[in-house]
Design a protein around this motif. Structure first.
Motif, mmCIF file in Angstrom:
data_model
loop_
_atom_site.group_PDB
_atom_site.id
_atom_site.type_symbol
_atom_site.label_atom_id
_atom_site.label_comp_id
_atom_site.label_asym_id
_atom_site.label_seq_id
_atom_site.Cartn_x
_atom_site.Cartn_y
_atom_site.Cartn_z
ATOM 1 N N SER A 13 -56.815 -25.990 -3.057
ATOM 2 C CA SER A 13 -57.431 -27.078 -4.093
ATOM 3 C C SER A 13 -56.314 -27.819 -5.144
ATOM 4 O O SER A 13 -56.733 -28.667 -5.853
ATOM 5 N N SER A 14 -55.093 -27.529 -4.775
ATOM 6 C CA SER A 14 -54.075 -28.278 -5.466
ATOM 7 C C SER A 14 -52.725 -28.289 -4.505
ATOM 8 O O SER A 14 -52.430 -27.271 -3.751
ATOM 9 N N GLY A 15 -51.923 -28.910 -5.044
ATOM 10 C CA GLY A 15 -50.362 -28.774 -4.735
ATOM 11 C C GLY A 15 -50.039 -28.895 -3.369
ATOM 12 O O GLY A 15 -50.531 -29.159 -2.231
ATOM 13 N N ARG A 36 -60.283 -20.984 -5.901
ATOM 14 C CA ARG A 36 -61.365 -20.529 -6.810
ATOM 15 C C ARG A 36 -62.085 -21.788 -7.389
ATOM 16 O O ARG A 36 -63.457 -21.809 -7.640
ATOM 17 N N ARG A 37 -61.559 -22.980 -7.386
ATOM 18 C CA ARG A 37 -62.127 -24.016 -7.998
ATOM 19 C C ARG A 37 -62.926 -24.876 -6.964
ATOM 20 O O ARG A 37 -62.580 -25.487 -6.193
ATOM 21 N N LYS A 38 -64.288 -24.500 -7.156
ATOM 22 C CA LYS A 38 -65.173 -24.984 -6.297
ATOM 23 C C LYS A 38 -65.425 -26.525 -5.905
ATOM 24 O O LYS A 38 -65.275 -27.129 -4.983
ATOM 25 N N ALA A 110 -51.586 -9.198 -6.816
ATOM 26 C CA ALA A 110 -52.658 -9.113 -6.285
ATOM 27 C C ALA A 110 -52.848 -10.415 -5.324
ATOM 28 O O ALA A 110 -53.096 -10.325 -4.047
ATOM 29 N N VAL A 111 -52.426 -11.576 -5.742
ATOM 30 C CA VAL A 111 -52.479 -12.866 -4.912
ATOM 31 C C VAL A 111 -51.179 -12.853 -4.257
ATOM 32 O O VAL A 111 -51.602 -13.230 -2.951
ATOM 33 N N ASN A 112 -50.144 -12.710 -4.556
ATOM 34 C CA ASN A 112 -48.750 -13.181 -3.923
ATOM 35 C C ASN A 112 -48.571 -12.039 -2.794
ATOM 36 O O ASN A 112 -47.922 -12.340 -1.868
ATOM 37 N N SER A 185 -38.026 -25.751 -6.370
ATOM 38 C CA SER A 185 -38.812 -26.480 -7.206
ATOM 39 C C SER A 185 -39.500 -27.780 -6.635
ATOM 40 O O SER A 185 -39.003 -28.656 -6.306
ATOM 41 N N THR A 186 -40.943 -27.519 -6.679
ATOM 42 C CA THR A 186 -41.678 -28.678 -6.142
ATOM 43 C C THR A 186 -42.606 -29.080 -7.153
ATOM 44 O O THR A 186 -43.257 -28.250 -7.579
ATOM 45 N N VAL A 187 -42.790 -30.537 -7.227
ATOM 46 C CA VAL A 187 -43.765 -30.883 -8.280
ATOM 47 C C VAL A 187 -45.255 -30.812 -7.828
ATOM 48 O O VAL A 187 -45.749 -31.348 -6.942
HETATM 49 N N1 LIG Z 1 -44.240 -25.442 -6.780
HETATM 50 C C1 LIG Z 1 -43.187 -24.781 -6.697
HETATM 51 O O1 LIG Z 1 -42.213 -25.296 -7.544
HETATM 52 C C2 LIG Z 1 -43.245 -23.870 -5.601
HETATM 53 C C3 LIG Z 1 -41.896 -23.046 -5.324
HETATM 54 C C4 LIG Z 1 -41.662 -22.218 -4.317
HETATM 55 C C5 LIG Z 1 -43.097 -21.574 -3.790
HETATM 56 N N2 LIG Z 1 -44.014 -22.070 -4.112
HETATM 57 C C6 LIG Z 1 -45.589 -21.488 -3.728
HETATM 58 O O2 LIG Z 1 -46.254 -22.439 -3.122
HETATM 59 C C7 LIG Z 1 -47.616 -22.007 -3.306
HETATM 60 C C8 LIG Z 1 -48.479 -23.020 -3.731
HETATM 61 O O3 LIG Z 1 -47.860 -23.166 -5.195
HETATM 62 P P1 LIG Z 1 -48.168 -24.700 -5.807
HETATM 63 O O4 LIG Z 1 -46.951 -25.153 -6.448
HETATM 64 O O5 LIG Z 1 -48.788 -25.761 -4.905
HETATM 65 O O6 LIG Z 1 -49.046 -24.338 -7.036
HETATM 66 P P2 LIG Z 1 -50.742 -24.716 -7.536
HETATM 67 O O7 LIG Z 1 -50.660 -26.498 -7.282
HETATM 68 O O8 LIG Z 1 -50.727 -24.172 -8.705
HETATM 69 O O9 LIG Z 1 -51.450 -24.130 -6.210
HETATM 70 C C9 LIG Z 1 -51.966 -22.858 -6.263
HETATM 71 C C10 LIG Z 1 -52.902 -22.738 -5.459
HETATM 72 O O10 LIG Z 1 -53.282 -21.357 -5.429
HETATM 73 C C11 LIG Z 1 -54.894 -21.056 -5.620
HETATM 74 N N3 LIG Z 1 -55.074 -19.943 -6.359
HETATM 75 C C12 LIG Z 1 -54.210 -19.387 -7.325
HETATM 76 N N4 LIG Z 1 -54.748 -18.141 -7.845
HETATM 77 C C13 LIG Z 1 -55.753 -17.929 -7.001
HETATM 78 C C14 LIG Z 1 -56.769 -16.928 -6.824
HETATM 79 N N5 LIG Z 1 -56.857 -15.799 -7.832
HETATM 80 N N6 LIG Z 1 -57.395 -16.755 -5.966
HETATM 81 C C15 LIG Z 1 -57.707 -17.894 -5.002
HETATM 82 N N7 LIG Z 1 -56.775 -19.007 -5.013
HETATM 83 C C16 LIG Z 1 -55.940 -19.049 -6.214
HETATM 84 C C17 LIG Z 1 -54.998 -22.384 -6.685
HETATM 85 O O11 LIG Z 1 -56.347 -22.633 -6.647
HETATM 86 P P3 LIG Z 1 -57.564 -22.232 -7.844
HETATM 87 O O12 LIG Z 1 -56.828 -22.337 -8.854
HETATM 88 O O13 LIG Z 1 -58.672 -23.233 -7.782
HETATM 89 O O14 LIG Z 1 -57.940 -21.006 -7.390
HETATM 90 C C18 LIG Z 1 -54.244 -23.354 -6.057
HETATM 91 O O15 LIG Z 1 -55.110 -24.086 -5.035
HETATM 92 C C19 LIG Z 1 -47.518 -20.802 -3.879
HETATM 93 O O16 LIG Z 1 -47.580 -19.523 -3.305
HETATM 94 C C20 LIG Z 1 -46.127 -20.925 -4.925
HETATM 95 O O17 LIG Z 1 -45.602 -19.460 -5.298
HETATM 96 C C21 LIG Z 1 -44.180 -23.242 -5.041
#
Ligand SMILES: NC(=O)c1ccc[n+]([C@@H]2O[C@H](COP(=O)([O-])OP(=O)(O)OC[C@H]3O[C@@H](n4cnc5c(N)ncnc54)[C@H](OP(=O)(O)O)[C@@H]3O)[C@@H](O)[C@H]2O)c1
Length: 263
Positions: A13-15, A36-38, A110-112, A185-187
């Protein structure tokens, strides 16, 4: 059904997950998008279906909850069209261990860890039966070494690294591919919501989610097992792997080291 089969993307749903969904749709995969965000999921699925000749299904589930995880496990265990799983959903909370709540800690684990492991195990039987399939696990560079800002999140990603690499060893002689992706770090929304003080990070060290995913997919296409999109000196990664294996083997002596027998 798409010739490429169906890709499951958690956290779509994002990122980073949203970009994976876009890129995999462009490659011709049907999609199962989980988060989670339908409203977000449905909007993304509809846009991808109208832009590409693919089908996009959504599963609205909280992967931190037993019931939500069980629902996704059940759906993906039963779907023979699945050829690719991207375990991307992840939660990060910054701050010292002593100031992190039990609930936040539980959700990160739980999630990771728990959901990533269960979803991997859910697709494995069918992948093994077909001797084909791809699993992409999104770790983090925070899983390489302790980093003060993320003392719980980092260790969850160390688990992702070691679990993924163990699975690579187990499936080495099969047609199943398992890739570890370790972004720095990813935006993304998730990154911005962490509230890391700007003074801590040089803006020049931030990557776009598009570059992160495109580099990771290029790594996958090239058969890379351990992809760190922002790491320029890949020798460091090879040395890290070699040293950790060497350290493990060096402990197999059966005797206390001389430094413990000085009395
Ligand atoms: N951004 C960074 O700097 C970075 C760096 C290293 C690794 N990562 C990893 O990259 C992955 C994506 O991160 P992102 O930066 O893209 O973050 P993000 O934009 O916050 O995206 C996280 C995603 O995970 C979903 N999510 C979170 N909690 C959840 C739950 N309880 N059940 C189901 N879905 C859930 C969120 O959707 P909902 O909120 O809609 O549920 C969202 O779609 C993660 O594993 C993160 O640890 C990110």
């Amino acid at each position: 059904m798409s010739k490429r089969g169906t890709a499951v993307v958690t956290g779509a749903s994002s990122g980073i997950g949203e970009v994976y969904a876009q890129r995999l749709a462009a490659r011709g995969y049907d999609l199962i998008l989980v988060a989670r965000r339908k409203d977000r999921l449905e909007k993304i699925a509809a846009a991808l279906q109208s832009r590409f000749a693919i089908r996009a299904e959504t599963i609205v589930a909280d992967l931190a909850q037993e019931a939500g995880l069980a629902e996704v496990v059940r759906k993906i265990s039963d779907d023979a069209s699945i050829t690719l799983l991207v375990n991307n959903a992840g939660i990060a909370v910054i701050g010292p261990v002593s100031q992190t709540s039990a609930a936040a800690t539980h959700n990160m684990i739980a999630v990771n860890i728990t959901a990533l492991t269960a979803l991997t195990m859910a697709v494995l039987p069918a992948f093994i039966a077909r001797n084909a399939g791809t699993i992409v696990n999104i770790g983090s560079v925070a899983g390489f070494a302790p980093f003060a800002f993320v003392p719980i999140y980092g260790p969850t990603k160390a688990y992702v690294r070691q679990f993924t690499q163990s699975l690579q060893q187990e499936l080495q002689a099969t047609g199943i591919r398992v890739q570890l992706v370790s972004p720095a770090s990813t935006v993304t929304e998730g990154f911005e919501s962490l509230g890391i003080p700007p003074s801590v990070l040089d803006p020049a060290t931030l990557m776009t989610a598009e570059n992160c995913v495109d580099a990771a997919l290029e790594g996958l296409d090239n058969g890379e097992l351990n992809t760190a999109p922002s790491l320029h000196d890949e020798n460091l990664l090879h040395q890290f792997e070699e040293t950790s294996t060497k350290l493990l083997m060096a402990t197999q002596t059966g005797q206390p080291a001389p430094r413990y027998l000085l009395k």
